[in-house]
Write an enzyme that holds these catalytic residues in place. Structure first.
Site, short mmCIF file in Angstrom:
data_model
loop_
_atom_site.label_atom_id
_atom_site.label_comp_id
_atom_site.label_asym_id
_atom_site.label_seq_id
_atom_site.Cartn_x
_atom_site.Cartn_y
_atom_site.Cartn_z
N GLU A 83 0.81 -1.21 0.00
CA GLU A 83 0.00 0.00 0.00
C GLU A 83 0.85 1.27 0.00
O GLU A 83 0.42 2.33 -0.44
CB GLU A 83 -0.92 0.01 1.22
CG GLU A 83 -2.12 -0.91 1.12
CD GLU A 83 -3.24 -0.27 0.34
OE1 GLU A 83 -3.11 -0.15 -0.89
OE2 GLU A 83 -4.24 0.11 0.97
N THR A 136 -6.07 9.24 -2.61
CA THR A 136 -5.82 9.01 -1.19
C THR A 136 -4.94 10.10 -0.61
O THR A 136 -5.16 10.57 0.52
CB THR A 136 -5.16 7.63 -0.98
OG1 THR A 136 -6.02 6.62 -1.51
CG2 THR A 136 -4.93 7.36 0.49
#
Length: 292
Positions: free
Chosen positions: A120, A168
């Site tokens: 991630e 994000t």
């Protein structure tokens, strides 16, 4: 070859920022891995043109490096990137499960969560586990102090994905850096209520527990039409509404038998703002699974 289905996920759930997450029954990624001397990545499907195939920049490639498991990796994206539905986490989690099986590494699910979380980092700049935990364990997960708690919840969920993008990194940039005592108390109470609701499979408790006065108000400003969509969903039978992950997805918990009505209301509300969207009538589902 090993083939894995890795589900979409929704993190935060309002009151559980960077802690809570759920796996969705659909949509999902399909990941195929084959042994190789050097890792290569092919990406097809939804939004594939925006996903890097360089192993050092792709979450799946970072996972392969962390596992010392080079492979030919093919990712068929069912989870659109920059959607708030854990797209990068699905690729990372599915690859971790697949390579663990392909090379018989013997890692536990919890160990694979932290490996996938490193993947991630390639997408968001930080090793977050709130999406990869439910992608691997399924159900409702709580990540706290490097400990993962997984609960087998079973509730209907509606997620509505508008045709806008919220990265994000952008969503994290608007997060408040401090909070007052009242906000802290309110958030803890809502998070506890949501957790109790997951144990009881109670949509009323879960919907109430989604409420958040700290993160959601700032992130919802990045989603055009959010307040209209929230109001429409509640009027149609949702018990609670929040931003899905970092957005732009909007998540709603419908009352029994109201999923179709809530989904339709959310799509209509976005359309009234000039925004096309797609709603998934889904439910809390299982984690990444090996097909063959």
């Amino acid at each position: 070859m090993v083939v894995v289905r890795a589900p979409a996920t929704v993190a935060n759930l309002g009151s559980g920022f960077d802690v809570f997450g759920i796996a969705l029954d659909h949509p999902a990624d399909i990941i195929r891995v084959e042994p190789a001397k050097k890792t290569t990545i092919t990406v097809v499907g939804s939004g594939s043109q925006y996903i890097p195939c360089d192993p050092k920049k792709n979450t799946a490639g970072v996972v392969a490096e962390a596992l010392s498991a080079p492979a030919h990796i093919t990712i068929d994206k069912g989870v659109r990137p920059a959607s708030g539905l854990g797209s990068s986490a699905a690729s990372a989690a599915g690859t971790a499960i697949a390579l663990n099986a392909l090379y018989d590494k013997g890692f536990s699910k919890e160990e694979l969560v932290w490996i996938a979380a490193e993947g991630e980092r390639a997408a968001s700049g930080a090793a977050h586990a709130d999406n990869v935990a439910p992608a691997i364990f399924g159900g409702f997960t709580i990540v706290s102090n490097n400990k993962i708690t997984a609960i087998e919840a079973s509730l209907p969920v509606v997620v509505c994905l508008p045709e806008i993008s919220v990265s994000t990194r952008s969503a994290r940039s608007v997060i408040p850096t401090s909070l007052d005592l009242y906000s802290h108390i309110n958030t803890v109470g809502n998070a506890a209520t949501l957790t109790a609701g997951m144990f009881r499979n109670d949509p009323l408790l879960v919907g109430h527990g989604l409420d958040d006065s700290i993160i959601t108000p700032t992130r919802s400003n990045l989603i055009s039409g959010y307040e209209s969509v929230k109001t429409a969903a509640i009027d149609a039978g949702a018990t609670g509404v929040t931003v899905g992950g970092s957005g732009p997805t909007v998540l709603a918990i419908p009352k029994k038998g109201r999923s179709r009505h809530v989904a339709s209301a959310m799509v209509t509300a976005f359309f009234s703002q000039g925004i096309l969207s797609k709603a998934y009538q889904t439910k809390i589902g299982s984690g990444a699974e090996i097909y063959l």
